[in-house]
Design an enzyme around this catalytic site. Structure first.
Site, PDB file in Angstrom:
ATOM      1  N   HIS A  88      -3.284  -3.911  -9.606  1.00 36.25           N
ATOM      2  CA  HIS A  88      -2.766  -2.679  -9.010  1.00 36.25           C
ATOM      3  C   HIS A  88      -1.309  -2.845  -8.583  1.00 36.25           C
ATOM      4  O   HIS A  88      -0.847  -3.946  -8.294  1.00 36.25           O
ATOM      5  CB  HIS A  88      -3.611  -2.284  -7.807  1.00 36.25           C
ATOM      6  CG  HIS A  88      -4.997  -1.852  -8.172  1.00 36.25           C
ATOM      7  ND1 HIS A  88      -5.882  -1.371  -7.243  1.00 36.25           N
ATOM      8  CD2 HIS A  88      -5.639  -1.801  -9.372  1.00 36.25           C
ATOM      9  CE1 HIS A  88      -7.014  -1.060  -7.846  1.00 36.25           C
ATOM     10  NE2 HIS A  88      -6.894  -1.318  -9.139  1.00 36.25           N
ATOM     11  N   GLU A  90       0.149  -2.031  -5.821  1.00 29.22           N
ATOM     12  CA  GLU A  90       0.277  -2.597  -4.471  1.00 29.22           C
ATOM     13  C   GLU A  90       0.105  -4.110  -4.491  1.00 29.22           C
ATOM     14  O   GLU A  90       0.845  -4.847  -3.837  1.00 29.22           O
ATOM     15  CB  GLU A  90      -0.773  -1.981  -3.527  1.00 29.22           C
ATOM     16  CG  GLU A  90      -0.701  -0.467  -3.412  1.00 29.22           C
ATOM     17  CD  GLU A  90      -1.592   0.268  -4.406  1.00 29.22           C
ATOM     18  OE1 GLU A  90      -2.056   1.374  -4.056  1.00 29.22           O
ATOM     19  OE2 GLU A  90      -1.821  -0.232  -5.531  1.00 29.22           O
ATOM     20  N   CYS A 116      -6.937   1.224  -2.912  1.00 24.09           N
ATOM     21  CA  CYS A 116      -8.353   0.876  -3.003  1.00 24.09           C
ATOM     22  C   CYS A 116      -8.697  -0.095  -1.864  1.00 24.09           C
ATOM     23  O   CYS A 116      -7.820  -0.564  -1.141  1.00 24.09           O
ATOM     24  CB  CYS A 116      -8.662   0.233  -4.354  1.00 24.09           C
ATOM     25  SG  CYS A 116      -8.012  -1.444  -4.530  1.00 24.09           S
ATOM     26  N   CYS A 119      -6.860  -3.516  -2.127  1.00 22.18           N
ATOM     27  CA  CYS A 119      -5.442  -3.371  -1.773  1.00 22.18           C
ATOM     28  C   CYS A 119      -5.284  -3.132  -0.277  1.00 22.18           C
ATOM     29  O   CYS A 119      -4.380  -3.684   0.350  1.00 22.18           O
ATOM     30  CB  CYS A 119      -4.804  -2.233  -2.571  1.00 22.18           C
ATOM     31  SG  CYS A 119      -4.543  -2.611  -4.310  1.00 22.18           S
TER      32      CYS A 119
END
Length: 179
Positions: A88, A90, A116, A119
């Protein structure tokens, strides 16, 4: 000759709008067409690091070899599918900061949608104090609750929910053989 047209006054974007727009630009480097997301982490209105959705270094990208899907069964029984080939945005931004020795304590993170759960836990542990999202994530309630519990400020530019093509799976017959 007088100018009868009124000149439209230019309005500068807010800092949040500015950094969200930069995150959208960073997203153009993403290598998964299902989630071309970008992330910008700032402190004191200065960019510390950026990240985008992409495979780990040295591994193939979705854009080159296709998606690696996994099904997720949610508490309410509905099933979604997620591409797990990529990291991801992040996560990539946080790992870039770690690789370069950049402290994120007290920073603000800008991203496409509610982070999510994984994260969110990384954001909490690296000391980020504020998260600004362009939209909501369909499964972001748990992250929202964790941020609230630890005092991370969460702001949405829009209350819209980010959707992906093929995200939901018809699971009407998933348990048909259980009787």
């Amino acid at each position: 000759m007088s100018n009868t047209k009124e000149k439209t006054k230019y309005i500068r974007p807010s800092w949040d709008e500015y950094f969200i727009e930069l995150a959208d630009t960073v997203a153009k480097r993403a290598t998964c067409d299902r989630g071309r997301s970008g992330c910008v982490i700032t402190k004191d209105r200065q960019i510390l690091v950026t990240g985008y959705v992409g495979s780990p270094k040295g591994l193939p990208h979705c854009d080159d070899v296709g998606h690696l899907f996994k099904k997720v069964i949610h508490d309410d029984g509905h099933i979604t599918q997620h591409c797990v080939r990529t990291v991801h945005a992040e996560q990539n931004a946080i790992t870039q900061a770690a690789r370069r020795g950049i402290a994120l304590d007290g920073a603000t993170l800008y991203c496409r949608m509610t982070p999510c759960r994984t994260c969110a836990m990384l954001i909490i542990n690296c000391g980020i104090k504020r998260v600004v999202c362009e939209k909501k994530y369909h499964a972001g309630a748990e992250s929202e609750a964790m941020f609230n519990e630890v005092g991370i400020k969460l702001k949405y530019i829009s209350e819209d929910i980010q959707q992906y093509a093929g995200q939901n799976i018809d699971n009407s017959d998933i348990f048909k053989d259980r009787d």
